[in-house]
Design a protein around this motif. Sequence first.
Motif, PDB file in Angstrom:
ATOM      1  N   ASN B 265      48.340  28.722  39.025  1.00 32.21           N
ATOM      2  CA  ASN B 265      49.426  29.704  39.032  1.00 32.21           C
ATOM      3  C   ASN B 265      49.566  30.394  37.688  1.00 32.21           C
ATOM      4  O   ASN B 265      49.707  31.611  37.611  1.00 32.21           O
ATOM      5  CB  ASN B 265      50.749  29.035  39.397  1.00 32.21           C
ATOM      6  CG  ASN B 265      50.833  28.809  40.889  1.00 32.21           C
ATOM      7  OD1 ASN B 265      50.160  29.492  41.644  1.00 32.21           O
ATOM      8  ND2 ASN B 265      51.631  27.849  41.307  1.00 32.21           N
ATOM      9  N   HIS B 268      47.032  32.928  37.197  1.00 33.63           N
ATOM     10  CA  HIS B 268      47.343  34.152  37.941  1.00 33.63           C
ATOM     11  C   HIS B 268      48.426  34.961  37.240  1.00 33.63           C
ATOM     12  O   HIS B 268      48.336  36.171  37.109  1.00 33.63           O
ATOM     13  CB  HIS B 268      47.783  33.818  39.361  1.00 33.63           C
ATOM     14  CG  HIS B 268      46.642  33.385  40.211  1.00 33.63           C
ATOM     15  ND1 HIS B 268      46.717  32.316  41.056  1.00 33.63           N
ATOM     16  CD2 HIS B 268      45.392  33.870  40.300  1.00 33.63           C
ATOM     17  CE1 HIS B 268      45.561  32.168  41.650  1.00 33.63           C
ATOM     18  NE2 HIS B 268      44.730  33.096  41.205  1.00 33.63           N
ATOM     19  N   GLU B 269      49.440  34.229  36.776  1.00 35.84           N
ATOM     20  CA  GLU B 269      50.547  34.893  36.086  1.00 35.84           C
ATOM     21  C   GLU B 269      50.038  35.625  34.847  1.00 35.84           C
ATOM     22  O   GLU B 269      50.528  36.697  34.504  1.00 35.84           O
ATOM     23  CB  GLU B 269      51.609  33.866  35.682  1.00 35.84           C
ATOM     24  CG  GLU B 269      52.329  33.214  36.847  1.00 35.84           C
ATOM     25  CD  GLU B 269      53.174  34.214  37.621  1.00 35.84           C
ATOM     26  OE1 GLU B 269      53.783  35.087  36.992  1.00 35.84           O
ATOM     27  OE2 GLU B 269      53.192  34.128  38.868  1.00 35.84           O
ATOM     28  N   LYS B 271      47.193  36.925  34.379  1.00 34.85           N
ATOM     29  CA  LYS B 271      46.305  38.055  34.651  1.00 34.85           C
ATOM     30  C   LYS B 271      47.041  39.377  34.857  1.00 34.85           C
ATOM     31  O   LYS B 271      46.497  40.439  34.536  1.00 34.85           O
ATOM     32  CB  LYS B 271      45.442  37.754  35.879  1.00 34.85           C
ATOM     33  CG  LYS B 271      44.256  36.870  35.507  1.00 34.85           C
ATOM     34  CD  LYS B 271      43.208  36.947  36.542  1.00 34.85           C
ATOM     35  CE  LYS B 271      41.910  36.359  36.059  1.00 34.85           C
ATOM     36  NZ  LYS B 271      40.861  36.596  37.041  1.00 34.85           N
ATOM     37  N   THR B 272      48.261  39.299  35.381  1.00 26.11           N
ATOM     38  CA  THR B 272      48.999  40.544  35.627  1.00 26.11           C
ATOM     39  C   THR B 272      49.312  41.290  34.315  1.00 26.11           C
ATOM     40  O   THR B 272      48.962  42.458  34.185  1.00 26.11           O
ATOM     41  CB  THR B 272      50.252  40.249  36.457  1.00 26.11           C
ATOM     42  OG1 THR B 272      49.818  39.648  37.677  1.00 26.11           O
ATOM     43  CG2 THR B 272      51.026  41.504  36.778  1.00 26.11           C
ATOM     44  N   THR B 275      46.212  42.780  32.916  1.00 24.12           N
ATOM     45  CA  THR B 275      45.783  43.991  33.621  1.00 24.12           C
ATOM     46  C   THR B 275      46.501  45.218  33.067  1.00 24.12           C
ATOM     47  O   THR B 275      45.871  46.245  32.780  1.00 24.12           O
ATOM     48  CB  THR B 275      46.106  43.858  35.117  1.00 24.12           C
ATOM     49  OG1 THR B 275      45.555  42.645  35.580  1.00 24.12           O
ATOM     50  CG2 THR B 275      45.515  45.009  35.911  1.00 24.12           C
ATOM     51  N   ALA B 276      47.825  45.054  32.873  1.00 25.02           N
ATOM     52  CA  ALA B 276      48.604  46.180  32.347  1.00 25.02           C
ATOM     53  C   ALA B 276      48.112  46.560  30.957  1.00 25.02           C
ATOM     54  O   ALA B 276      47.872  47.732  30.668  1.00 25.02           O
ATOM     55  CB  ALA B 276      50.078  45.796  32.321  1.00 25.02           C
ATOM     56  N   GLY B 279      44.587  48.021  31.034  1.00 19.84           N
ATOM     57  CA  GLY B 279      44.650  49.333  31.693  1.00 19.84           C
ATOM     58  C   GLY B 279      45.179  50.417  30.758  1.00 19.84           C
ATOM     59  O   GLY B 279      44.601  51.500  30.667  1.00 19.84           O
ATOM     60  N   TYR B 280      46.251  50.084  30.032  1.00 21.26           N
ATOM     61  CA  TYR B 280      46.832  51.079  29.133  1.00 21.26           C
ATOM     62  C   TYR B 280      45.886  51.416  27.995  1.00 21.26           C
ATOM     63  O   TYR B 280      45.775  52.588  27.586  1.00 21.26           O
ATOM     64  CB  TYR B 280      48.191  50.606  28.592  1.00 21.26           C
ATOM     65  CG  TYR B 280      49.321  51.037  29.508  1.00 21.26           C
ATOM     66  CD1 TYR B 280      49.731  52.375  29.504  1.00 21.26           C
ATOM     67  CD2 TYR B 280      49.936  50.156  30.380  1.00 21.26           C
ATOM     68  CE1 TYR B 280      50.736  52.792  30.358  1.00 21.26           C
ATOM     69  CE2 TYR B 280      50.933  50.559  31.233  1.00 21.26           C
ATOM     70  CZ  TYR B 280      51.349  51.893  31.219  1.00 21.26           C
ATOM     71  OH  TYR B 280      52.319  52.309  32.064  1.00 21.26           O
ATOM     72  N   SER B 311      40.597  37.166  29.207  1.00 25.78           N
ATOM     73  CA  SER B 311      40.470  37.236  30.653  1.00 25.78           C
ATOM     74  C   SER B 311      39.343  36.318  31.149  1.00 25.78           C
ATOM     75  O   SER B 311      39.504  35.585  32.126  1.00 25.78           O
ATOM     76  CB  SER B 311      40.205  38.687  31.055  1.00 25.78           C
ATOM     77  OG  SER B 311      39.894  38.747  32.414  1.00 25.78           O
ATOM     78  N   LYS B 322      39.687  25.203  40.297  1.00 31.42           N
ATOM     79  CA  LYS B 322      39.319  25.424  41.691  1.00 31.42           C
ATOM     80  C   LYS B 322      38.355  24.341  42.171  1.00 31.42           C
ATOM     81  O   LYS B 322      38.505  23.775  43.250  1.00 31.42           O
ATOM     82  CB  LYS B 322      38.680  26.804  41.823  1.00 31.42           C
ATOM     83  CG  LYS B 322      38.754  27.391  43.206  1.00 31.42           C
ATOM     84  CD  LYS B 322      38.215  28.800  43.210  1.00 31.42           C
ATOM     85  CE  LYS B 322      36.715  28.787  43.170  1.00 31.42           C
ATOM     86  NZ  LYS B 322      36.136  30.102  42.848  1.00 31.42           N
ATOM     87  N   TYR B 326      39.220  21.911  45.248  1.00 33.32           N
ATOM     88  CA  TYR B 326      38.525  22.052  46.527  1.00 33.32           C
ATOM     89  C   TYR B 326      37.328  21.130  46.670  1.00 33.32           C
ATOM     90  O   TYR B 326      36.526  21.297  47.569  1.00 33.32           O
ATOM     91  CB  TYR B 326      38.100  23.511  46.716  1.00 33.32           C
ATOM     92  CG  TYR B 326      39.290  24.426  46.811  1.00 33.32           C
ATOM     93  CD1 TYR B 326      40.142  24.336  47.903  1.00 33.32           C
ATOM     94  CD2 TYR B 326      39.580  25.334  45.808  1.00 33.32           C
ATOM     95  CE1 TYR B 326      41.262  25.152  47.984  1.00 33.32           C
ATOM     96  CE2 TYR B 326      40.685  26.146  45.884  1.00 33.32           C
ATOM     97  CZ  TYR B 326      41.534  26.059  46.986  1.00 33.32           C
ATOM     98  OH  TYR B 326      42.633  26.846  47.068  1.00 33.32           O
ATOM     99  N   ASP B 373      26.926  23.573  48.161  1.00 31.72           N
ATOM    100  CA  ASP B 373      27.694  24.814  48.129  1.00 31.72           C
ATOM    101  C   ASP B 373      26.902  25.807  47.277  1.00 31.72           C
ATOM    102  O   ASP B 373      26.746  25.626  46.072  1.00 31.72           O
ATOM    103  CB  ASP B 373      29.073  24.541  47.516  1.00 31.72           C
ATOM    104  CG  ASP B 373      29.937  25.776  47.497  1.00 31.72           C
ATOM    105  OD1 ASP B 373      30.445  26.135  48.562  1.00 31.72           O
ATOM    106  OD2 ASP B 373      30.069  26.380  46.425  1.00 31.72           O
ATOM    107  N   LYS B 375      27.264  28.851  46.079  1.00 29.59           N
ATOM    108  CA  LYS B 375      27.915  29.505  44.932  1.00 29.59           C
ATOM    109  C   LYS B 375      28.005  28.549  43.748  1.00 29.59           C
ATOM    110  O   LYS B 375      27.736  28.920  42.611  1.00 29.59           O
ATOM    111  CB  LYS B 375      29.322  29.979  45.330  1.00 29.59           C
ATOM    112  CG  LYS B 375      29.299  31.196  46.211  1.00 29.59           C
ATOM    113  CD  LYS B 375      29.333  32.480  45.387  1.00 29.59           C
ATOM    114  CE  LYS B 375      29.029  33.673  46.282  1.00 29.59           C
ATOM    115  NZ  LYS B 375      28.225  34.692  45.620  1.00 29.59           N
TER     116      LYS B 375
END
Lengths: 121, 495
Positions: B265, B268-269, B271-272, B275-276, B279-280, B311, B322, B326, B373, B375
């Motif tokens: 989590n 993921h948090e 990464k947002t 991204t901003a 991007g800017y 990143s 992961k 899994y 697997d 991958k």
Amino acid sequence: MPKKILVIDDDEDIRNLLYTTLSAEGFDVITMGSGKEALDFLMDIDVDCILLDVMMPEMDGWETLRMIRASEATRNLPVIMVTVKDSRIDKLTAIKEKATDYITKPFSTEELVAKVREVLK
Amino acid sequence: MSIRTKIAVVYSLLFSLLIGISGGLYLYSYVETNRKSIIKQIMNYAEIATPTIIHSFEYYKETSPLLLYREIYPILENSPYLSHVEIISPQGVVLFNSKDARMGLIKPKNVPYNILPYIKKLYPTSFIDENYTVHVFIPFLDEFGHHLYTVHYVNTLASSLERIRNTLIAMILVIIIAIILSVIVSTLVARGITAKIDRLKQAAIALEGGDLNVNFDIRSRDEIGELALVFENMRKTIKSNILKLQRTLEELKELDRIKNEFIANISHELKTPLTAAIGYISLIKRGKIGQASPEVLGALTIVEKNLNELSLKIDSILQITKFQMYREHLDKKKVNLSKTVKKCVETYKPAAKIKNIELSSSIYDENLFIDGDEKSIESMICNLIDNAVKFTNTGKVMVRLRAGQNREYAVIEVEDTGIGIPKDKLKKIFDRFYQAESSTIRRYGGIGLGLSIVKEVVDLHGGIIRVKSKEGEGTLFRVLLPLRGEGNAKENTGN
């Protein structure tokens, strides 16, 4: 006439980034902070493409997409999912939920523009 | 020898010994009393019979031996033991013999030397000779006390011995029956004991097999009962300990799951905002927001590079989390190793070319398939090649693929002529977040997740990874992966 793009993301910075990026490319951009708000908007206004964030509070991207696909008016609307998960599970979900394409964070602005242009063809 | 047999043997030996001794004692006393009573009976009878016999003898001695025998015969017949009777003079001359008299003869003769002393006695005497014959001597005296005759009664014990022999046979039969009985009894007793031991054994086997609720309840007021009690307590202790361990394990698993979820989590948090930011920067650099000075653009390039690095690191953390999340749901399929190795080598060819090092692969066997697997396997091989290229400045990187002994496993080797790994650091390289020196992170990039992912993938496929390295000369990573059993065999016969 510029193409209308609806951006749905709970993060304000991302909304602004997408707005600035796509406006600079000559698109007509509308931003919405939640899936519910966007669905209400879509009842009255037609758009050409939707950029939809997956991880959102209350109603997430997948649920919003299901609602979009359930409505007769927006059934075939191009929808690009914006996701942070780069796993096969998400790709499979994207196919299953009939998303047009998806892009993973962090993305480059060029990549985003290219994808939008691709789906609008 | 089983306990059952041992107990049976001991019991039957004891039984037969007991019965044998008591039987022998009984037999001895029986014979003794029998003999004494026979003698006594003959004595009594003889004392009564003697005057009659003498009277008849005095009356008929001059007339007819046959008549005399007829008179004496009933006396002999009435006694069950007497065989014949003799009338002997005190001088030892046989005057009358019932055996001879039956034939009508009277043949005086001298008595044998050995019985002469008995004939001279003035009171009743007896003895038993070597043939178990009882001899009884009753002297006859007239009213003046003169010793006129001695009557010699002869009795063979044969008839009574017959009876003793019968008793003996009966006794032996009894002993045999007793032995059979004792074997049966002891077997039953032994079975009673061994049955409990058997139950204990069965319960212990069940416990060994992991049945923690097995019943050790064997009520027995002996050592077996005590042993069962010890086993029961042991079972309870084991059960409670295992339950405790299971609870702890569950808690740990839950904690691990929460941790992995948390990391996923968080990633993921993270990464947002990334991204901003990225991007800017991109927008500014492309002049979409306003004109920036070359100095600002230079600074922004550095900011962008660092954000991209951040990143990538988040990606690494996500990837390893992961794998841990899994690992149980790993999507295992038939994987063609030669194809995967070739693909990875091709991916890193450009990177090697830029660094001016040689990247080559040797596939010794095109038909190596594993269950895995795809991958993950690809990511594992790519990680090894990535490391080799990253840490090699001159020389070459070689990738080899071949079959192991008996085609039981595949061998993948990645060898480089790079900087090598210090000996004391070799053991730690598979740990998470470990890189030989913190300075190497700065120089070569990465946060040390690569090799821990490699190890994780190898472990998940039941494989082994080994590393050999010499500082300044190079490093060799060798991965052994178990080959797909059935599918591989088919491939072989196909060739």
